[in-house]
Design an enzyme around this catalytic site. Structure first.
Site, mmCIF file in Angstrom:
data_model
loop_
_atom_site.group_PDB
_atom_site.id
_atom_site.type_symbol
_atom_site.label_atom_id
_atom_site.label_comp_id
_atom_site.label_asym_id
_atom_site.label_seq_id
_atom_site.Cartn_x
_atom_site.Cartn_y
_atom_site.Cartn_z
ATOM 1 N N HIS A 1 48.216 40.135 40.353
ATOM 2 C CA HIS A 1 47.124 39.788 41.262
ATOM 3 C C HIS A 1 47.619 38.926 42.409
ATOM 4 O O HIS A 1 46.882 38.113 42.957
ATOM 5 C CB HIS A 1 46.006 39.054 40.511
ATOM 6 C CG HIS A 1 45.314 39.909 39.517
ATOM 7 N ND1 HIS A 1 45.706 39.974 38.202
ATOM 8 C CD2 HIS A 1 44.277 40.769 39.644
ATOM 9 C CE1 HIS A 1 44.930 40.826 37.557
ATOM 10 N NE2 HIS A 1 44.060 41.322 38.401
ATOM 11 N N HIS B 1 39.182 34.585 46.100
ATOM 12 C CA HIS B 1 37.957 33.806 45.892
ATOM 13 C C HIS B 1 37.026 33.890 47.096
ATOM 14 O O HIS B 1 35.805 34.025 46.935
ATOM 15 C CB HIS B 1 38.289 32.349 45.589
ATOM 16 C CG HIS B 1 37.087 31.514 45.266
ATOM 17 N ND1 HIS B 1 36.364 31.686 44.105
ATOM 18 C CD2 HIS B 1 36.455 30.529 45.955
ATOM 19 C CE1 HIS B 1 35.352 30.829 44.086
ATOM 20 N NE2 HIS B 1 35.387 30.129 45.201
ATOM 21 N N GLY B 2 37.592 33.824 48.299
ATOM 22 C CA GLY B 2 36.749 33.855 49.486
ATOM 23 C C GLY B 2 35.989 35.152 49.620
ATOM 24 O O GLY B 2 34.769 35.159 49.804
ATOM 25 N N GLY C 1 35.391 37.393 47.334
ATOM 26 C CA GLY C 1 34.467 37.567 46.219
ATOM 27 C C GLY C 1 33.192 36.767 46.416
ATOM 28 O O GLY C 1 32.075 37.268 46.189
ATOM 29 N N THR D 1 35.454 36.222 37.819
ATOM 30 C CA THR D 1 34.930 35.060 37.101
ATOM 31 C C THR D 1 33.826 34.382 37.885
ATOM 32 O O THR D 1 32.769 34.039 37.345
ATOM 33 C CB THR D 1 36.060 34.064 36.826
ATOM 34 O OG1 THR D 1 37.133 34.735 36.162
ATOM 35 C CG2 THR D 1 35.564 32.925 35.956
ATOM 36 N N SER D 2 34.063 34.168 39.189
ATOM 37 C CA SER D 2 33.060 33.446 39.978
ATOM 38 C C SER D 2 31.751 34.211 40.050
ATOM 39 O O SER D 2 30.676 33.616 40.078
ATOM 40 C CB SER D 2 33.589 33.161 41.387
ATOM 41 O OG SER D 2 33.732 34.349 42.134
ATOM 42 N N ASP E 1 40.794 22.873 43.584
ATOM 43 C CA ASP E 1 40.451 24.160 42.989
ATOM 44 C C ASP E 1 39.479 24.892 43.912
ATOM 45 O O ASP E 1 38.516 24.308 44.425
ATOM 46 C CB ASP E 1 39.810 23.940 41.624
ATOM 47 C CG ASP E 1 39.326 25.236 41.010
ATOM 48 O OD1 ASP E 1 40.181 26.028 40.597
ATOM 49 O OD2 ASP E 1 38.103 25.439 40.969
ATOM 50 N N ALA E 2 39.719 26.179 44.116
ATOM 51 C CA ALA E 2 38.898 26.943 45.053
ATOM 52 C C ALA E 2 37.438 27.021 44.612
ATOM 53 O O ALA E 2 36.517 26.869 45.422
ATOM 54 C CB ALA E 2 39.475 28.348 45.217
ATOM 55 N N GLY E 3 37.205 27.262 43.314
ATOM 56 C CA GLY E 3 35.838 27.341 42.828
ATOM 57 C C GLY E 3 35.108 26.018 42.927
ATOM 58 O O GLY E 3 33.911 25.970 43.245
#
Length: 587
Positions: free
Chosen positions: A217, A407-408, A410, A450-451, A562-564
């Site tokens: 990933h 993450h962005g 998503g 996950t997010s 952490d991004a989240g």
């Protein structure tokens, strides 16, 4: 880099559409992915695989006779949603139950588990299984934490071949467990991959160096070494895998192994063959009998320049399943007899497209107070989507430090879908609770990963607590935040200190509850809680990750939040801006 795309957020959907159009002989599209064009034979266990886009031919390219019956396909490097998985599984199911198979990543574990629960509620017997072949991602004593990489293929194939033989679900699952227990993989890379729309790779490798022990990933490796020759690369891969033999294999000499030398995206086939000649020599010198080796791109990572080696240590039964025929768009072996009859009716238009299940548009009754509050909820969700749009590149950059950089995008897909669903529900006269729960389902479905699962649970907890009958008081909003905090911890298994969004959600919810209990109005209490969230998000920069894809790269993440956690803090502040003019006077 990925050069040909339209809207990066639509890349995965458009790629799947094109794949299905190009391979009608093998697959037909359904909501969430693809299934076999001829359907699943009546009574046969349906093996449904899945994961994020960006790994072709995994996962959609492995659907066909002798391999998967269906594949659920998520956004780039993000797991498909529970609804997508459920949709594919229902289309593939033919009375024998469903085995859901995936690589061992947090989002996949969450969504496939939720899908299995929903299938059970539908009356479909379902089991889940995560592949854990990557020896670089956890120590042998913690093998259950390992990632699934190119070992997906032999484990998927063993289970699918067993299903093709007519075995019942419990026995197909047992085959998957045995194949996984005897499969090991290890990878190296020379450069990272670049996601659609991005202008730089997720990680870089210094000149004349290589990353060792990487995932699929875009995660960086666990270490670096000098750039090897082809023979040196082969020796490194073989040495690592022969150093960890599975239970039941006491020494490599005299053993049989299925061998996969896998290209991760931009290593040419000729290069792979140069490496494989040495791999074969080294395994032969160790006394290993190689059975039906595979050399090529089987589980990729966009344009990553790298390779991985997989060994599945065979017994008589696993060898039979490994040698069994398969006929899919991207993987073919042996030959079948007469074509199997189609087990499902095709639509009259001949496209093979299965229509979405009709949405239930019936709305619960709502009071006028709740409908007015729904306007504030919609404004908050609009602000969330705007904030994510503003920070999408920043969130991807932070996530790429030790994760996969998705993450962005998503969050953008999820927040946009949530706003759209909320707008529709509000326009139909829904109350605050229903607007939130409709938004929750849309976020989880479109974001995946996950997010997506966690944000779906946050919005659903808030919506369930607020309901559709009363005007939301400050205390009720705080209670909803507390329930959201508990729901995320139950679902994700993380606690404060694990370096996840929980490190922000818990202090936010606790501070909001304390502030409202002290008599503060909602806007003021939320302001105080958002400040706590911002401080907690910044503090995650000093924590080592204990959950998720960043865990194997713990040291790399130090100094970056952490991004989240960061995205949650940004969102709490954005919602505060909405509450200022809309805050109720209730305490």
């Amino acid at each position: 880099m990925t050069r040909l795309f339209n809207d990066p957020a639509a890349f995965a959907d458009e790629a799947l559409e094109g794949f299905a159009a190009a391979h009608r002989r093998w697959v037909r599209p359904v909501t969430g992915g693809v299934v076999r064009a001829g359907g699943t034979p009546a009574g046969q266990v349906a093996v449904v695989i899945g994961g994020g886009s960006g790994h072709y031919p995994a996962f959609s390219g492995l659907v066909g006779r002798g391999l998967a019956h269906g594949a659920a396909v998520g956004n780039v490097f993000a797991s498909p949603s529970a609804q997508q998985i459920r949709s594919v599984a229902r289309a593939a199911h033919a009375g024998g139950g469903v085995l859901l198979m995936y690589g061992n990543y947090a989002g996949d574990v969450l969504h496939f588990g939720q899908a299995a629960e929903r299938l059970a509620a539908d009356g479909v017997e379902a089991r889940t299984f995560a592949v854990t072949d990557d020896i670089s991602s956890a120590a042998p004593e913690e093998s259950a934490k390992r990632r699934g990489i190119a070992g997906d293929l032999p484990v998927f194939k063993a289970a699918a071949a067993a299903a093709e033989q007519g075995l019942p679900l419990a026995e197909v699952l047992a085959v998957a467990e045995r194949a996984n227990a005897r499969t090991r993989s290890f990878g190296i890379a020379f450069s990272g991959c670049t996601l659609p729309g991005a202008d730089h790779p997720l990680f870089t490798v210094p000149e004349a160096r290589m990353a060792v022990g990487l995932g699929i990933h875009g995660e960086p490796g666990i270490g670096e070494e000098a750039l090897p020759t082809a023979d040196e690369a082969a020796r490194l891969l073989v040495t690592h895998l022969l150093a960890e033999l599975p239970d039941g294999v006491t020494a490599p000499a005299g053993e049989r192994a299925a061998v996969i030398l896998n290209g991760l995206g931009s290593v040419k086939y000729e290069e792979l063959f140069v490496v494989y000649r040495k791999v074969a020599e080294l395994l032969g010198d160790a006394g290993v009998e190689i059975v039906d080796p595979e050399v090529g791109e089987l589980v990729t990572s966009f344009d990553m320049a790298g390779v991985s080696l997989t060994l599945t240590w065979l017994d008589d039964r696993l060898e039979e399943l490994w040698r069994a025929p398969a006929d899919t768009p991207a993987y073919r072996k042996g030959a079948f007899g007469a074509p199997e009859a189609e087990a499902v009716a095709r639509p009259a238009d001949g496209t093979g497209t299965v229509a979405d299940e009709p949405a239930d548009e019936a709305l619960p009754d709502a009071s006028e107070d709740s409908r007015r509050a729904a306007g504030t909820v919609l404004a908050a969700l609009t602000a969330i989507a705007g904030t994510v749009d503003t920070h999408v590149e920043e969130l991807g950059r932070i996530d790429a430090v030790a994760g996969d950089g998705d993450h962005g995008i998503g969050m953008q897909r999820g927040a946009t879908a949530a706003r759209q669903a909320a707008t529709t529900a509000y326009g139909l006269g829904a109350g605050a609770g229903t607007v939130l729960t409709r938004a929750a389902d849309a976020w989880a479905d479109k974001a995946g990963g996950t997010s997506g699962a966690l944000w779906g649970s946050i919005l659903r907890a808030l919506g369930t607590t607020l309901g559709d009958q009363e005007a939301p008081s400050a205390d009720r909003v705080a209670a909803g935040a507390a329930e959201a905090s508990a729901a995320v911890r139950r679902l994700g298994g993380a606690e404060v200190g694990d370096r996840t969004m929980v490190d922000v959600l818990v202090p936010f919810a606790d501070t909001l509850s304390a502030a409202t209990a002290s008599g503060l109005a909602l806007a003021e209490a939320w302001d105080r809680a958002a400040g706590a969230a911002e401080s907690a998000a910044a503090a995650t920069a000093e924590l080592l990750p204990r959950k998720g894809r960043a865990r194997p790269h713990a040291e790399k993440s130090l100094g970056t939040p952490d991004a989240g956690a960061h995205s949650l803090a940004l969102i709490t502040r954005a919602v505060h801006g909405v509450l200022l003019p809309h805050s109720p006077n209730q305490h």
